[in-house]
Design a protein around this motif. Sequence first.
Motif, PDB file in Angstrom:
ATOM      1  N   VAL A  58       0.966  14.373  -0.075  1.00 19.60           N
ATOM      2  CA  VAL A  58       0.978  13.050  -0.688  1.00 19.60           C
ATOM      3  C   VAL A  58       0.558  12.014   0.346  1.00 19.60           C
ATOM      4  O   VAL A  58       1.091  11.977   1.456  1.00 19.60           O
ATOM      5  CB  VAL A  58       2.363  12.727  -1.269  1.00 19.60           C
ATOM      6  CG1 VAL A  58       2.340  11.375  -1.952  1.00 19.60           C
ATOM      7  CG2 VAL A  58       2.777  13.812  -2.259  1.00 19.60           C
ATOM      8  N   ILE A  59      -0.392  11.178  -0.018  1.00 20.53           N
ATOM      9  CA  ILE A  59      -0.998  10.224   0.918  1.00 20.53           C
ATOM     10  C   ILE A  59      -0.395   8.833   0.773  1.00 20.53           C
ATOM     11  O   ILE A  59      -0.024   8.193   1.762  1.00 20.53           O
ATOM     12  CB  ILE A  59      -2.511  10.158   0.707  1.00 20.53           C
ATOM     13  CG1 ILE A  59      -3.132  11.575   0.775  1.00 20.53           C
ATOM     14  CG2 ILE A  59      -3.159   9.220   1.727  1.00 20.53           C
ATOM     15  CD1 ILE A  59      -2.960  12.262   2.108  1.00 20.53           C
ATOM     16  N   ALA A  60      -0.304   8.323  -0.448  1.00 20.43           N
ATOM     17  CA  ALA A  60       0.156   6.952  -0.678  1.00 20.43           C
ATOM     18  C   ALA A  60       0.583   6.798  -2.125  1.00 20.43           C
ATOM     19  O   ALA A  60       0.174   7.561  -2.998  1.00 20.43           O
ATOM     20  CB  ALA A  60      -0.941   5.942  -0.341  1.00 20.43           C
ATOM     21  N   HIS A  61       1.414   5.774  -2.381  1.00 21.25           N
ATOM     22  CA  HIS A  61       1.807   5.425  -3.745  1.00 21.25           C
ATOM     23  C   HIS A  61       1.931   3.900  -3.814  1.00 21.25           C
ATOM     24  O   HIS A  61       3.035   3.352  -3.720  1.00 21.25           O
ATOM     25  CB  HIS A  61       3.135   6.094  -4.105  1.00 21.25           C
ATOM     26  CG  HIS A  61       3.451   6.069  -5.568  1.00 21.25           C
ATOM     27  ND1 HIS A  61       4.678   6.441  -6.077  1.00 21.25           N
ATOM     28  CD2 HIS A  61       2.701   5.737  -6.655  1.00 21.25           C
ATOM     29  CE1 HIS A  61       4.675   6.336  -7.379  1.00 21.25           C
ATOM     30  NE2 HIS A  61       3.480   5.897  -7.755  1.00 21.25           N
ATOM     31  N   HIS A  75      -2.550  11.872  -3.956  1.00 16.91           N
ATOM     32  CA  HIS A  75      -2.339  13.107  -3.210  1.00 16.91           C
ATOM     33  C   HIS A  75      -3.686  13.771  -2.952  1.00 16.91           C
ATOM     34  O   HIS A  75      -4.687  13.479  -3.612  1.00 16.91           O
ATOM     35  CB  HIS A  75      -1.396  14.043  -3.969  1.00 16.91           C
ATOM     36  CG  HIS A  75      -1.838  14.350  -5.376  1.00 16.91           C
ATOM     37  ND1 HIS A  75      -1.735  13.434  -6.407  1.00 16.91           N
ATOM     38  CD2 HIS A  75      -2.388  15.455  -5.934  1.00 16.91           C
ATOM     39  CE1 HIS A  75      -2.199  13.953  -7.531  1.00 16.91           C
ATOM     40  NE2 HIS A  75      -2.613  15.195  -7.264  1.00 16.91           N
ATOM     41  N   LEU A  76      -3.704  14.661  -1.983  1.00 15.49           N
ATOM     42  CA  LEU A  76      -4.925  15.332  -1.563  1.00 15.49           C
ATOM     43  C   LEU A  76      -4.772  16.830  -1.803  1.00 15.49           C
ATOM     44  O   LEU A  76      -3.952  17.482  -1.153  1.00 15.49           O
ATOM     45  CB  LEU A  76      -5.182  15.060  -0.072  1.00 15.49           C
ATOM     46  CG  LEU A  76      -6.254  15.904   0.615  1.00 15.49           C
ATOM     47  CD1 LEU A  76      -7.629  15.617   0.020  1.00 15.49           C
ATOM     48  CD2 LEU A  76      -6.246  15.637   2.120  1.00 15.49           C
ATOM     49  N   VAL A  77      -5.535  17.374  -2.726  1.00 15.72           N
ATOM     50  CA  VAL A  77      -5.481  18.813  -2.970  1.00 15.72           C
ATOM     51  C   VAL A  77      -6.337  19.513  -1.918  1.00 15.72           C
ATOM     52  O   VAL A  77      -7.536  19.267  -1.811  1.00 15.72           O
ATOM     53  CB  VAL A  77      -5.973  19.171  -4.377  1.00 15.72           C
ATOM     54  CG1 VAL A  77      -6.079  20.687  -4.540  1.00 15.72           C
ATOM     55  CG2 VAL A  77      -5.035  18.600  -5.433  1.00 15.72           C
ATOM     56  N   GLN A 101       0.827  -1.211   0.000  1.00 15.95           N
ATOM     57  CA  GLN A 101       0.000   0.000   0.000  1.00 15.95           C
ATOM     58  C   GLN A 101       0.860   1.259   0.000  1.00 15.95           C
ATOM     59  O   GLN A 101       0.459   2.278  -0.544  1.00 15.95           O
ATOM     60  CB  GLN A 101      -0.925   0.006   1.211  1.00 15.95           C
ATOM     61  CG  GLN A 101      -2.073  -0.985   1.129  1.00 15.95           C
ATOM     62  CD  GLN A 101      -2.892  -0.974   2.396  1.00 15.95           C
ATOM     63  OE1 GLN A 101      -2.356  -1.052   3.505  1.00 15.95           O
ATOM     64  NE2 GLN A 101      -4.209  -0.901   2.258  1.00 15.95           N
ATOM     65  N   ASN A 102       2.023   1.207   0.629  1.00 14.71           N
ATOM     66  CA  ASN A 102       2.982   2.313   0.621  1.00 14.71           C
ATOM     67  C   ASN A 102       2.308   3.629   1.032  1.00 14.71           C
ATOM     68  O   ASN A 102       2.344   4.627   0.315  1.00 14.71           O
ATOM     69  CB  ASN A 102       3.623   2.436  -0.772  1.00 14.71           C
ATOM     70  CG  ASN A 102       4.894   3.282  -0.752  1.00 14.71           C
ATOM     71  OD1 ASN A 102       5.573   3.371   0.259  1.00 14.71           O
ATOM     72  ND2 ASN A 102       5.215   3.898  -1.874  1.00 14.71           N
ATOM     73  N   VAL A 103       1.713   3.608   2.236  1.00 10.96           N
ATOM     74  CA  VAL A 103       1.006   4.774   2.756  1.00 10.96           C
ATOM     75  C   VAL A 103       1.986   5.651   3.537  1.00 10.96           C
ATOM     76  O   VAL A 103       2.680   5.176   4.434  1.00 10.96           O
ATOM     77  CB  VAL A 103      -0.163   4.345   3.666  1.00 10.96           C
ATOM     78  CG1 VAL A 103      -0.816   5.557   4.316  1.00 10.96           C
ATOM     79  CG2 VAL A 103      -1.193   3.557   2.849  1.00 10.96           C
ATOM     80  N   PHE A 104       2.039   6.926   3.200  1.00 10.21           N
ATOM     81  CA  PHE A 104       2.952   7.855   3.864  1.00 10.21           C
ATOM     82  C   PHE A 104       2.315   8.478   5.104  1.00 10.21           C
ATOM     83  O   PHE A 104       2.988   8.720   6.099  1.00 10.21           O
ATOM     84  CB  PHE A 104       3.386   8.954   2.892  1.00 10.21           C
ATOM     85  CG  PHE A 104       3.945   8.421   1.602  1.00 10.21           C
ATOM     86  CD1 PHE A 104       5.137   7.708   1.586  1.00 10.21           C
ATOM     87  CD2 PHE A 104       3.274   8.604   0.410  1.00 10.21           C
ATOM     88  CE1 PHE A 104       5.654   7.196   0.406  1.00 10.21           C
ATOM     89  CE2 PHE A 104       3.778   8.098  -0.783  1.00 10.21           C
ATOM     90  CZ  PHE A 104       4.965   7.391  -0.783  1.00 10.21           C
ATOM     91  N   MET A 105       1.024   8.763   5.023  1.00 10.14           N
ATOM     92  CA  MET A 105       0.319   9.409   6.126  1.00 10.14           C
ATOM     93  C   MET A 105      -0.068   8.356   7.164  1.00 10.14           C
ATOM     94  O   MET A 105      -1.118   7.724   7.078  1.00 10.14           O
ATOM     95  CB  MET A 105      -0.920  10.124   5.606  1.00 10.14           C
ATOM     96  CG  MET A 105      -0.615  11.323   4.749  1.00 10.14           C
ATOM     97  SD  MET A 105      -0.062  12.737   5.712  1.00 10.14           S
ATOM     98  CE  MET A 105      -1.531  13.086   6.629  1.00 10.14           C
TER      99      MET A 105
END
Length: 424
Positions: free
Chosen positions: A418-421, A254-256, A80-84
């Motif tokens: 940026v949320i996830a990649h 990403h979340l604008v 999932q590679n979630v950053f948040m």
Amino acid sequence: MKNIYKGLILSLLVLGVGLAGCSNDDNNPSPDGKDYASLDDKLDYSLARNEVDFLMETYEKDADRKYHDAELPTKFTEEQNVFMQNALTINLNHSAPVVVLPMLRGIDGNGEKVYYIITEASDFKMAKKLGVNYSPKLKYARGSEGVQKATVNGDGYMVFEGSVDFSPVRRIEPGTGEFAFPPSVAQPGAVGDENYSPIVVLPSNLVLNATPVKNVTGLHDRIPEGERSLDLDEMWVTLQILDGFQGGRAYYYHLVTDAYDQVPATIELGIYAPKLGKIPQFGQSTLDEESALLGFSPVGNGIDDLQSDNRQGLSSAILSDQNGSGSLAPLDPINVFPIEPQNELEKNNNYSPLWDAHISKWTDEAIEKGYQRRITSFQDLKSLVDKGWVVSFTPDAGPVNSYVAGLNASNAIINCPVIAHPKN
């Protein structure tokens, strides 16, 4: 005794006064190894820790659950590679990706109740504690006119200088020229006042990216189903996230949240935040440049066939807006980004959520020859620019930036954490 001690600390937070014996950046070297003495003030680390602790404690009292526990292993998979890491849940279904984030309560510049999210912090340890992205470049926003100052009051709530009007009806209409972009009408669905900026500086000089999502005037346009997509008892909010490309891979989610210019704010359902334009520095993106911004590249005139697998660009996003009214979210522009957040990297970290737009344009010759397709990475973009198939959409707007394939800065900042990649 504990309550008396807590009251004393909170009083100091409200006054913006450090505690006796507080350390600062002289004792805690800056994460990227730079000397920030040229900035107005340095981080008071002990005060920052207390500010963050009290914000989290108040959230936990309101929501009756932990805000984030940095000691626990991640609840997300490697794929999932979630950053948040403070995300409560995330749905990476590519047809309707959303993230559920903790929603904190505060007081806006009008003295009204406001609910907001935190997505980045300028200090490595505070970012870890909050479970948000680490963005050392945000330090460069301090001292500029592009930030808003905030305090933590005696009840543990953030008190902001500015506020946002969520009541305008978002409206966008295609341009009358060769392409739908730029639009002929762009009316954002939310507008920040003269004091509003999502980039918040606390008395400790900790910089947070903190965006309101609900107040007395309404809701952020990225909340997909209105009041059904948030909970004021459990303090969470569901937000739509957008697709993009980075390093040749799609689904760079990403979340604008905000934009400096009315056009991107309208296209991508963000808050129009004029103060963001006063944060330094357009067209500067490398580690050696003292800029809070990081360059990226939207495509102005990619393939706008809404059924095509190669669809990309601002024109296609405008055309996808139902009747131009904004009653449904438009398709994602699928912008091109340079790097992922590197939340485990304390030094030499270049991530920022303040994306400095360098809008690209396919040339008439490239379109005539059928070369138009999706641009998938900065390397790909540079190759197309070198071949002459892609140029700057706004060549006279801002400085040339070698970091973004030699394109010109468009002088538009988009705040998109940026949320996830995902890797699969």
